[in-house]
Motif scaffolding. Structure first.
Motif, short mmCIF file in Angstrom:
data_model
loop_
_atom_site.label_atom_id
_atom_site.label_comp_id
_atom_site.label_asym_id
_atom_site.label_seq_id
_atom_site.Cartn_x
_atom_site.Cartn_y
_atom_site.Cartn_z
N VAL A 182 0.80 -1.37 -0.29
CA VAL A 182 -0.13 0.38 -0.36
C VAL A 182 1.18 1.21 -0.16
O VAL A 182 1.49 1.57 0.84
CB VAL A 182 -1.09 0.22 1.37
N ASN A 183 0.91 2.65 -0.95
CA ASN A 183 1.46 3.57 -0.81
C ASN A 183 0.56 4.86 -1.20
O ASN A 183 -0.73 4.13 -1.96
CB ASN A 183 2.56 3.25 -2.64
N THR A 184 0.65 5.44 0.17
CA THR A 184 -0.15 6.77 0.06
C THR A 184 0.44 7.97 0.01
O THR A 184 -0.22 9.21 -0.36
CB THR A 184 -0.60 6.90 1.67
N GLU A 185 1.38 7.73 -0.74
CA GLU A 185 2.13 9.24 -1.34
C GLU A 185 3.30 8.51 -2.23
O GLU A 185 4.16 8.44 -2.07
CB GLU A 185 3.21 9.38 0.53
N PRO A 186 2.40 8.69 -3.31
CA PRO A 186 3.16 8.23 -4.89
C PRO A 186 4.25 8.52 -4.98
O PRO A 186 5.29 8.65 -6.14
CB PRO A 186 1.56 8.93 -5.79
N VAL A 187 4.47 10.95 -4.52
CA VAL A 187 5.20 11.04 -4.83
C VAL A 187 6.54 10.72 -4.54
O VAL A 187 7.85 10.75 -4.58
CB VAL A 187 5.14 12.67 -4.61
N ALA A 188 6.96 9.75 -3.32
CA ALA A 188 8.40 9.35 -2.55
C ALA A 188 8.53 8.27 -4.05
O ALA A 188 9.44 7.64 -3.71
CB ALA A 188 7.22 8.01 -1.85
N LEU A 189 7.64 7.09 -4.59
CA LEU A 189 7.99 6.60 -6.16
C LEU A 189 8.85 7.79 -7.27
O LEU A 189 9.90 6.76 -7.97
CB LEU A 189 7.32 5.99 -6.61
N GLY A 190 9.06 8.68 -6.92
CA GLY A 190 9.96 9.55 -7.62
C GLY A 190 12.08 9.24 -6.93
O GLY A 190 12.44 9.86 -7.95
N ALA A 191 11.72 8.75 -5.86
CA ALA A 191 12.52 8.80 -4.84
C ALA A 191 12.87 7.46 -4.31
O ALA A 191 14.82 7.26 -4.08
CB ALA A 191 12.97 9.47 -4.24
#
Length: 453
Positions: free
Chosen positions: A240-249
Protein backbone atom coordinates in the motif's frame (compact mmCIF):
# COMPACT_ATOMS: atom_id res chain seq x y z
CA UNK A 1 -44.65 16.48 0.89
CA UNK A 2 -42.78 13.19 1.01
CA UNK A 3 -42.51 11.07 -2.12
CA UNK A 4 -43.99 7.65 -1.35
CA UNK A 5 -44.35 5.70 -4.61
CA UNK A 6 -45.13 2.37 -2.90
CA UNK A 7 -48.23 1.24 -1.05
CA UNK A 8 -48.13 -0.75 2.20
CA UNK A 9 -49.04 -3.81 0.16
CA UNK A 10 -46.14 -3.18 -2.24
CA UNK A 11 -43.70 -2.89 0.63
CA UNK A 12 -45.09 -5.97 2.33
CA UNK A 13 -44.68 -8.02 -0.86
CA UNK A 14 -41.07 -6.89 -1.28
CA UNK A 15 -40.24 -7.73 2.34
CA UNK A 16 -41.75 -11.19 1.91
CA UNK A 17 -39.58 -11.86 -1.14
CA UNK A 18 -36.33 -10.95 0.63
CA UNK A 19 -37.36 -12.61 3.90
CA UNK A 20 -37.25 -9.53 6.12
CA UNK A 21 -39.95 -9.03 8.79
CA UNK A 22 -39.91 -5.23 8.54
CA UNK A 23 -38.13 -2.27 6.97
CA UNK A 24 -36.33 -1.67 10.27
CA UNK A 25 -34.76 -5.12 9.97
CA UNK A 26 -32.87 -3.92 6.90
CA UNK A 27 -30.84 -1.66 9.21
CA UNK A 28 -29.97 -4.34 11.78
CA UNK A 29 -26.22 -3.87 11.16
CA UNK A 30 -26.39 -0.24 12.31
CA UNK A 31 -25.63 -0.06 16.07
CA UNK A 32 -28.63 0.94 18.19
CA UNK A 33 -26.86 4.05 19.45
CA UNK A 34 -26.66 5.42 15.91
CA UNK A 35 -30.37 5.09 15.09
CA UNK A 36 -32.33 8.35 15.01
CA UNK A 37 -35.67 8.39 16.81
CA UNK A 38 -36.57 11.89 15.65
CA UNK A 39 -35.18 15.06 14.08
CA UNK A 40 -31.49 15.80 14.63
CA UNK A 41 -31.06 17.88 17.77
CA UNK A 42 -30.10 21.47 17.07
CA UNK A 43 -30.87 21.27 13.36
CA UNK A 44 -33.81 23.51 12.38
CA UNK A 45 -36.60 21.90 10.40
CA UNK A 46 -36.38 24.63 7.76
CA UNK A 47 -34.64 27.91 7.00
CA UNK A 48 -34.50 30.38 4.13
CA UNK A 49 -31.78 30.08 1.51
CA UNK A 50 -30.19 33.33 2.69
CA UNK A 51 -30.21 32.16 6.31
CA UNK A 52 -28.53 28.88 5.36
CA UNK A 53 -25.85 30.70 3.34
CA UNK A 54 -25.20 33.08 6.23
CA UNK A 55 -24.92 30.19 8.68
CA UNK A 56 -22.58 28.20 6.44
CA UNK A 57 -20.31 31.22 5.90
CA UNK A 58 -20.04 31.64 9.67
CA UNK A 59 -19.09 28.00 10.04
CA UNK A 60 -16.49 28.23 7.27
CA UNK A 61 -14.74 31.07 9.09
CA UNK A 62 -13.92 28.61 11.89
CA UNK A 63 -11.77 26.54 9.52
CA UNK A 64 -8.01 26.91 9.44
CA UNK A 65 -7.02 26.25 5.83
CA UNK A 66 -3.76 24.48 5.01
CA UNK A 67 -2.54 27.52 3.06
CA UNK A 68 -3.09 29.81 6.05
CA UNK A 69 -0.87 27.95 8.50
CA UNK A 70 2.49 26.28 8.89
CA UNK A 71 1.20 22.93 7.67
CA UNK A 72 2.76 19.53 8.53
CA UNK A 73 -0.21 17.15 8.31
CA UNK A 74 0.04 13.98 6.24
CA UNK A 75 -0.76 10.40 7.25
CA UNK A 76 -2.42 9.53 3.95
CA UNK A 77 -3.39 12.95 2.55
CA UNK A 78 -0.70 15.42 1.47
CA UNK A 79 -0.54 19.06 0.50
CA UNK A 80 1.33 19.45 -2.78
CA UNK A 81 1.36 22.29 -5.28
CA UNK A 82 -1.11 21.55 -8.08
CA UNK A 83 -0.37 23.57 -11.26
CA UNK A 84 -3.21 25.80 -12.45
CA UNK A 85 -3.11 23.92 -15.77
CA UNK A 86 -4.59 20.86 -14.07
CA UNK A 87 -7.76 22.58 -12.90
CA UNK A 88 -8.12 24.41 -16.22
CA UNK A 89 -7.99 21.23 -18.30
CA UNK A 90 -10.20 19.01 -16.14
CA UNK A 91 -12.97 21.59 -16.40
CA UNK A 92 -13.22 21.24 -20.17
CA UNK A 93 -16.76 20.11 -20.97
CA UNK A 94 -15.77 16.88 -22.67
CA UNK A 95 -13.98 15.74 -19.49
CA UNK A 96 -16.06 17.34 -16.74
CA UNK A 97 -19.37 15.92 -17.96
CA UNK A 98 -18.16 12.55 -19.25
CA UNK A 99 -19.21 9.40 -17.41
CA UNK A 100 -18.53 5.78 -18.31
CA UNK A 101 -17.19 5.49 -21.90
CA UNK A 102 -19.56 2.70 -22.97
CA UNK A 103 -19.51 3.85 -26.59
CA UNK A 104 -15.85 3.97 -27.67
CA UNK A 105 -16.63 5.68 -30.98
CA UNK A 106 -17.64 8.86 -29.13
CA UNK A 107 -15.42 8.55 -26.04
CA UNK A 108 -11.92 8.31 -27.51
CA UNK A 109 -10.61 11.22 -25.44
CA UNK A 110 -11.74 9.74 -22.14
CA UNK A 111 -10.52 6.26 -23.09
CA UNK A 112 -7.11 7.53 -24.18
CA UNK A 113 -6.75 9.47 -20.94
CA UNK A 114 -7.54 6.35 -18.90
CA UNK A 115 -5.10 4.32 -20.98
CA UNK A 116 -2.36 6.88 -20.32
CA UNK A 117 -3.31 6.89 -16.62
CA UNK A 118 -2.98 3.11 -16.43
CA UNK A 119 0.42 3.29 -18.14
CA UNK A 120 1.64 5.89 -15.65
CA UNK A 121 0.45 3.94 -12.61
CA UNK A 122 1.93 0.67 -13.84
CA UNK A 123 5.32 2.29 -14.37
CA UNK A 124 5.18 4.16 -11.07
CA UNK A 125 4.36 0.98 -9.16
CA UNK A 126 6.77 -1.28 -11.06
CA UNK A 127 3.92 -3.49 -12.26
CA UNK A 128 2.73 -4.97 -15.54
CA UNK A 129 -0.92 -3.87 -15.50
CA UNK A 130 -2.93 -1.16 -13.74
CA UNK A 131 -6.69 -0.61 -13.82
CA UNK A 132 -8.60 2.56 -14.66
CA UNK A 133 -8.73 3.70 -10.98
CA UNK A 134 -10.71 2.93 -7.84
CA UNK A 135 -12.66 5.04 -5.36
CA UNK A 136 -9.75 5.72 -2.96
CA UNK A 137 -6.76 4.05 -1.35
CA UNK A 138 -8.60 2.30 1.48
CA UNK A 139 -11.19 0.61 -0.73
CA UNK A 140 -8.44 -0.31 -3.21
CA UNK A 141 -6.67 -2.00 -0.28
CA UNK A 142 -9.73 -4.11 0.47
CA UNK A 143 -10.19 -5.00 -3.19
CA UNK A 144 -6.57 -6.23 -3.24
CA UNK A 145 -7.27 -8.44 -0.21
CA UNK A 146 -10.39 -9.84 -1.88
CA UNK A 147 -8.42 -10.48 -5.08
CA UNK A 148 -5.70 -12.31 -3.16
CA UNK A 149 -8.36 -14.59 -1.71
CA UNK A 150 -9.63 -15.40 -5.19
CA UNK A 151 -6.12 -16.15 -6.46
CA UNK A 152 -4.87 -18.24 -3.51
CA UNK A 153 -8.20 -19.76 -2.37
CA UNK A 154 -7.21 -18.92 1.22
CA UNK A 155 -8.93 -16.89 3.92
CA UNK A 156 -6.28 -15.61 6.36
CA UNK A 157 -5.08 -12.03 5.90
CA UNK A 158 -2.01 -10.73 7.74
CA UNK A 159 -1.99 -6.96 8.20
CA UNK A 160 1.20 -5.13 9.10
CA UNK A 161 0.86 -3.15 12.31
CA UNK A 162 2.23 -0.16 10.40
CA UNK A 163 -0.64 -0.17 7.88
CA UNK A 164 -2.73 3.01 8.04
CA UNK A 165 -5.44 2.22 10.64
CA UNK A 166 -8.19 3.59 8.38
CA UNK A 167 -7.15 1.15 5.67
CA UNK A 168 -7.02 -1.69 8.20
CA UNK A 169 -10.48 -0.79 9.47
CA UNK A 170 -11.87 -0.78 5.93
CA UNK A 171 -10.48 -4.30 5.44
CA UNK A 172 -12.00 -5.48 8.73
CA UNK A 173 -15.37 -3.96 7.86
CA UNK A 174 -15.58 -5.64 4.46
CA UNK A 175 -14.21 -8.95 5.75
CA UNK A 176 -17.33 -9.33 7.90
CA UNK A 177 -19.18 -10.22 4.71
CA UNK A 178 -16.57 -12.60 3.28
CA UNK A 179 -15.58 -14.46 6.47
CA UNK A 180 -11.90 -13.70 5.93
CA UNK A 181 -9.78 -13.98 9.07
CA UNK A 182 -7.97 -10.68 9.65
CA UNK A 183 -4.77 -10.89 11.69
CA UNK A 184 -3.90 -7.33 12.66
CA UNK A 185 -1.30 -5.76 14.97
CA UNK A 186 -0.01 -2.44 16.29
CA UNK A 187 3.02 -0.61 14.91
CA UNK A 188 6.34 -1.14 16.65
CA UNK A 189 7.80 2.11 18.00
CA UNK A 190 11.29 1.71 16.63
CA UNK A 191 13.44 3.13 13.86
CA UNK A 192 12.67 0.40 11.32
CA UNK A 193 9.69 -1.95 10.87
CA UNK A 194 9.82 -5.35 12.57
CA UNK A 195 9.88 -7.40 9.38
CA UNK A 196 11.02 -10.56 11.17
CA UNK A 197 7.99 -10.35 13.45
CA UNK A 198 5.71 -9.83 10.47
CA UNK A 199 7.24 -12.76 8.57
CA UNK A 200 6.73 -15.00 11.62
CA UNK A 201 2.98 -14.38 11.40
CA UNK A 202 2.71 -15.85 7.87
CA UNK A 203 1.50 -19.46 7.72
CA UNK A 204 0.22 -21.93 5.13
CA UNK A 205 -3.36 -20.60 5.48
CA UNK A 206 -2.34 -17.03 4.67
CA UNK A 207 -3.76 -15.56 1.45
CA UNK A 208 -1.85 -12.30 1.62
CA UNK A 209 0.33 -10.00 3.67
CA UNK A 210 -0.54 -6.29 3.55
CA UNK A 211 2.25 -3.81 4.21
CA UNK A 212 2.44 -0.04 3.74
CA UNK A 213 5.41 1.58 1.99
CA UNK A 214 6.44 4.12 3.28
CA UNK A 215 4.49 2.97 6.35
CA UNK A 216 2.21 4.93 8.67
CA UNK A 217 5.25 6.10 10.67
CA UNK A 218 6.97 7.21 7.46
CA UNK A 219 9.58 4.43 7.55
CA UNK A 220 11.13 3.28 4.26
CA UNK A 221 12.46 -0.28 4.03
CA UNK A 222 13.34 -3.14 1.68
CA UNK A 223 10.33 -5.43 1.36
CA UNK A 224 12.15 -8.08 -0.71
CA UNK A 225 12.59 -10.49 2.26
CA UNK A 226 8.89 -10.11 3.06
CA UNK A 227 7.91 -10.92 -0.53
CA UNK A 228 10.12 -14.02 -0.51
CA UNK A 229 8.65 -15.20 2.79
CA UNK A 230 5.08 -14.68 1.59
CA UNK A 231 5.70 -16.51 -1.68
CA UNK A 232 7.31 -19.41 0.20
CA UNK A 233 3.96 -19.94 1.98
CA UNK A 234 1.89 -19.53 -1.20
CA UNK A 235 0.69 -16.06 -0.17
CA UNK A 236 0.66 -12.79 -2.10
CA UNK A 237 2.33 -9.58 -0.95
CA UNK A 238 0.12 -6.49 -1.13
CA UNK A 239 1.94 -3.16 -0.90
CA UNK A 240 0.00 0.00 0.00
CA UNK A 241 1.41 3.39 -0.99
CA UNK A 242 -0.32 6.56 0.21
CA UNK A 243 2.29 9.00 -1.12
CA UNK A 244 2.99 8.43 -4.85
CA UNK A 245 5.51 11.27 -4.95
CA UNK A 246 7.81 9.03 -2.87
CA UNK A 247 8.14 6.70 -5.86
CA UNK A 248 10.11 9.39 -7.61
CA UNK A 249 12.91 8.73 -5.11
CA UNK A 250 12.60 5.16 -3.77
CA UNK A 251 12.44 1.74 -5.42
CA UNK A 252 8.94 0.73 -6.53
CA UNK A 253 7.04 -2.03 -4.66
CA UNK A 254 6.80 -4.14 -7.82
CA UNK A 255 10.58 -4.16 -8.16
CA UNK A 256 10.80 -5.62 -4.65
CA UNK A 257 8.39 -8.45 -5.35
CA UNK A 258 4.99 -7.06 -4.36
CA UNK A 259 2.26 -8.95 -6.25
CA UNK A 260 -0.46 -6.31 -5.92
CA UNK A 261 0.27 -2.63 -5.37
CA UNK A 262 -2.49 -0.25 -4.36
CA UNK A 263 -2.65 3.22 -2.97
CA UNK A 264 -3.97 6.73 -2.88
CA UNK A 265 -3.30 9.02 -5.83
CA UNK A 266 -4.41 12.27 -4.17
CA UNK A 267 -0.90 13.73 -3.99
CA UNK A 268 -0.77 14.27 -7.74
CA UNK A 269 -3.34 16.63 -9.20
CA UNK A 270 -5.89 16.42 -6.41
CA UNK A 271 -6.08 18.91 -3.55
CA UNK A 272 -6.80 18.04 0.08
CA UNK A 273 -10.49 18.99 -0.41
CA UNK A 274 -11.54 18.19 3.18
CA UNK A 275 -11.04 14.48 2.58
CA UNK A 276 -12.37 13.77 -0.88
CA UNK A 277 -13.17 12.86 -3.54
CA UNK A 278 -9.86 11.06 -3.85
CA UNK A 279 -8.36 8.50 -6.18
CA UNK A 280 -7.59 4.81 -5.70
CA UNK A 281 -4.70 3.23 -7.61
CA UNK A 282 -4.49 -0.52 -8.31
CA UNK A 283 -1.86 -2.55 -10.20
CA UNK A 284 -0.59 -6.14 -10.44
CA UNK A 285 2.92 -7.36 -11.18
CA UNK A 286 1.98 -10.60 -12.99
CA UNK A 287 -0.23 -10.28 -16.11
CA UNK A 288 -1.76 -13.71 -15.38
CA UNK A 289 -3.73 -12.10 -12.54
CA UNK A 290 -5.36 -9.51 -14.76
CA UNK A 291 -8.76 -11.24 -14.89
CA UNK A 292 -8.95 -11.24 -11.11
CA UNK A 293 -8.53 -7.46 -10.95
CA UNK A 294 -11.51 -5.34 -9.90
CA UNK A 295 -12.85 -2.39 -11.85
CA UNK A 296 -12.07 -1.99 -15.52
CA UNK A 297 -9.17 -1.69 -17.94
CA UNK A 298 -8.81 0.38 -21.09
CA UNK A 299 -6.81 -1.03 -23.98
CA UNK A 300 -5.30 0.13 -27.26
CA UNK A 301 -6.44 -1.36 -30.59
CA UNK A 302 -6.94 -0.39 -34.24
CA UNK A 303 -10.17 0.41 -36.02
CA UNK A 304 -11.45 -0.89 -39.35
CA UNK A 305 -9.17 1.59 -41.15
CA UNK A 306 -6.10 0.55 -39.18
CA UNK A 307 -6.02 3.71 -37.10
CA UNK A 308 -5.14 3.60 -33.41
CA UNK A 309 -8.11 3.56 -31.06
CA UNK A 310 -9.00 2.83 -27.44
CA UNK A 311 -11.66 0.58 -25.93
CA UNK A 312 -12.77 -0.88 -22.61
CA UNK A 313 -10.77 -4.11 -22.72
CA UNK A 314 -11.97 -5.65 -19.47
CA UNK A 315 -14.95 -4.80 -17.27
CA UNK A 316 -15.52 -7.50 -14.69
CA UNK A 317 -18.11 -5.44 -12.85
CA UNK A 318 -21.45 -6.54 -11.46
CA UNK A 319 -23.47 -4.35 -13.82
CA UNK A 320 -21.97 -6.05 -16.87
CA UNK A 321 -22.35 -9.56 -18.24
CA UNK A 322 -20.67 -11.33 -15.31
CA UNK A 323 -23.28 -10.09 -12.83
CA UNK A 324 -22.89 -12.02 -9.54
CA UNK A 325 -19.64 -13.59 -10.77
CA UNK A 326 -17.98 -10.19 -11.05
CA UNK A 327 -14.70 -9.65 -9.23
CA UNK A 328 -16.09 -6.57 -7.48
CA UNK A 329 -19.28 -4.58 -6.97
CA UNK A 330 -17.45 -1.33 -7.64
CA UNK A 331 -19.30 0.08 -10.61
CA UNK A 332 -17.50 3.30 -11.43
CA UNK A 333 -14.10 4.92 -11.14
CA UNK A 334 -12.75 8.28 -10.01
CA UNK A 335 -12.42 9.42 -13.59
CA UNK A 336 -12.03 13.17 -13.09
CA UNK A 337 -9.48 12.69 -10.29
CA UNK A 338 -7.64 10.17 -12.49
CA UNK A 339 -7.51 12.81 -15.21
CA UNK A 340 -6.10 15.36 -12.75
CA UNK A 341 -3.47 12.80 -11.67
CA UNK A 342 -2.49 12.11 -15.27
CA UNK A 343 -2.25 15.77 -16.27
CA UNK A 344 -0.11 16.62 -13.23
CA UNK A 345 2.22 13.66 -13.77
CA UNK A 346 2.45 14.43 -17.49
CA UNK A 347 3.43 18.02 -16.75
CA UNK A 348 6.13 16.78 -14.37
CA UNK A 349 7.49 13.97 -16.52
CA UNK A 350 9.99 11.53 -15.06
CA UNK A 351 12.66 14.19 -14.52
CA UNK A 352 10.20 16.56 -12.88
CA UNK A 353 8.85 13.86 -10.56
CA UNK A 354 12.37 12.96 -9.44
CA UNK A 355 13.16 16.64 -8.81
CA UNK A 356 9.91 17.07 -6.87
CA UNK A 357 10.70 13.99 -4.78
CA UNK A 358 14.23 15.23 -4.10
CA UNK A 359 12.93 18.59 -2.87
CA UNK A 360 10.39 16.89 -0.61
CA UNK A 361 13.11 14.74 0.90
CA UNK A 362 15.52 17.67 1.33
CA UNK A 363 12.99 19.72 3.26
CA UNK A 364 11.92 16.71 5.34
CA UNK A 365 15.55 16.05 6.32
CA UNK A 366 15.93 19.69 7.27
CA UNK A 367 12.79 19.53 9.41
CA UNK A 368 13.89 16.31 11.12
CA UNK A 369 17.30 17.76 11.94
CA UNK A 370 15.75 20.95 13.34
CA UNK A 371 13.15 19.08 15.41
CA UNK A 372 15.82 16.81 16.85
CA UNK A 373 17.34 19.90 18.52
CA UNK A 374 14.10 20.70 20.39
CA UNK A 375 14.48 19.58 24.02
CA UNK A 376 12.44 16.43 24.68
CA UNK A 377 11.83 15.63 21.00
CA UNK A 378 13.20 12.42 19.47
CA UNK A 379 13.06 11.54 15.77
CA UNK A 380 12.07 7.87 15.50
CA UNK A 381 12.92 6.96 11.91
CA UNK A 382 16.11 5.42 10.61
CA UNK A 383 14.98 6.18 7.03
CA UNK A 384 12.10 8.20 5.57
CA UNK A 385 10.96 10.11 2.49
CA UNK A 386 8.93 13.24 3.31
CA UNK A 387 7.19 12.01 6.44
CA UNK A 388 8.58 10.85 9.77
CA UNK A 389 7.55 10.28 13.37
CA UNK A 390 8.75 12.19 16.41
CA UNK A 391 8.21 11.17 20.02
CA UNK A 392 7.26 14.00 22.37
CA UNK A 393 7.51 14.21 26.17
CA UNK A 394 3.75 14.81 26.36
CA UNK A 395 0.49 13.59 24.80
CA UNK A 396 0.78 14.59 21.14
CA UNK A 397 -2.96 15.26 20.79
CA UNK A 398 -2.86 18.08 23.31
CA UNK A 399 0.31 19.48 21.76
CA UNK A 400 -1.34 19.48 18.31
CA UNK A 401 -4.39 21.32 19.65
CA UNK A 402 -2.27 23.92 21.43
CA UNK A 403 -0.14 24.56 18.34
CA UNK A 404 -3.24 24.83 16.14
CA UNK A 405 -4.34 27.82 18.25
CA UNK A 406 -1.07 29.44 17.11
CA UNK A 407 -1.80 28.62 13.46
CA UNK A 408 0.71 25.79 13.36
CA UNK A 409 -0.73 22.48 12.16
CA UNK A 410 2.08 20.33 13.50
CA UNK A 411 1.08 16.92 12.13
CA UNK A 412 -1.13 13.96 12.96
CA UNK A 413 -0.90 12.44 16.45
CA UNK A 414 -0.63 8.67 16.76
CA UNK A 415 -3.11 8.92 19.61
CA UNK A 416 -5.68 10.12 17.09
CA UNK A 417 -4.84 7.33 14.65
CA UNK A 418 -4.66 4.64 17.35
CA UNK A 419 -6.99 5.84 20.15
CA UNK A 420 -6.65 4.09 23.48
CA UNK A 421 -3.11 2.81 22.86
CA UNK A 422 -1.05 4.51 25.56
CA UNK A 423 2.29 3.42 24.09
CA UNK A 424 1.58 5.51 20.99
CA UNK A 425 0.03 8.59 22.59
CA UNK A 426 3.21 10.69 22.50
CA UNK A 427 3.90 10.00 18.81
CA UNK A 428 3.47 12.67 16.17
CA UNK A 429 3.63 12.03 12.40
CA UNK A 430 5.13 15.05 10.62
CA UNK A 431 4.85 15.49 6.84
CA UNK A 432 6.91 17.97 4.80
CA UNK A 433 6.34 18.71 1.11
CA UNK A 434 7.56 21.24 -1.43
CA UNK A 435 4.84 23.61 -0.17
CA UNK A 436 6.60 23.79 3.22
CA UNK A 437 8.99 26.71 3.51
CA UNK A 438 12.10 26.80 5.65
CA UNK A 439 10.37 29.59 7.57
CA UNK A 440 7.48 27.19 8.32
CA UNK A 441 9.98 24.69 9.75
CA UNK A 442 11.49 27.38 11.99
CA UNK A 443 7.99 28.37 13.10
CA UNK A 444 7.15 24.78 14.04
CA UNK A 445 10.34 24.30 16.02
CA UNK A 446 9.98 27.62 17.87
CA UNK A 447 6.35 27.00 18.75
CA UNK A 448 7.12 23.44 19.87
CA UNK A 449 9.91 24.67 22.18
CA UNK A 450 7.51 27.09 23.83
CA UNK A 451 4.72 24.54 24.25
CA UNK A 452 7.00 21.84 25.67
CA UNK A 453 8.91 24.19 27.97
Amino acid sequence: MRYLPLTDADRGEMLNVIGAPSIDALFADVPDGLHLDGPIEGLPLHASEMAVERHMRALSKKNLAAADAAFFCGAGAYRHHVPATVDHLIQRGEFLTAYTPYQPEIAQGTLQMLFEFQSQVARLYGCAVANASMYDGSTACWEAVAMAGRVTKKKRVVLSGALHPHYAETVRTMAKFTEDEIAGALPSIQGAPDLEGLIARIDDATSCVVVQYPDILGRVFDMTPLAEAAHAKGALLIAVNTEPVALGAVKSPGEMGADIVVGEGQSLGVGLQFGGPYLGLFAVRDPKHVRQMPGRLCGETVDAEGKRGFVLTLSTREQHIRREKATSNICTNSGLCALAFTIHLTLLGEKGLRQLAAENHRLACLAADKLATVPGVTVLNDAFFNEFTVMLPADARQVVRTLAERKVLAGVSLGRLFPGVDALSNGLVVAVTETTSEEDIETLCSALKEVLA
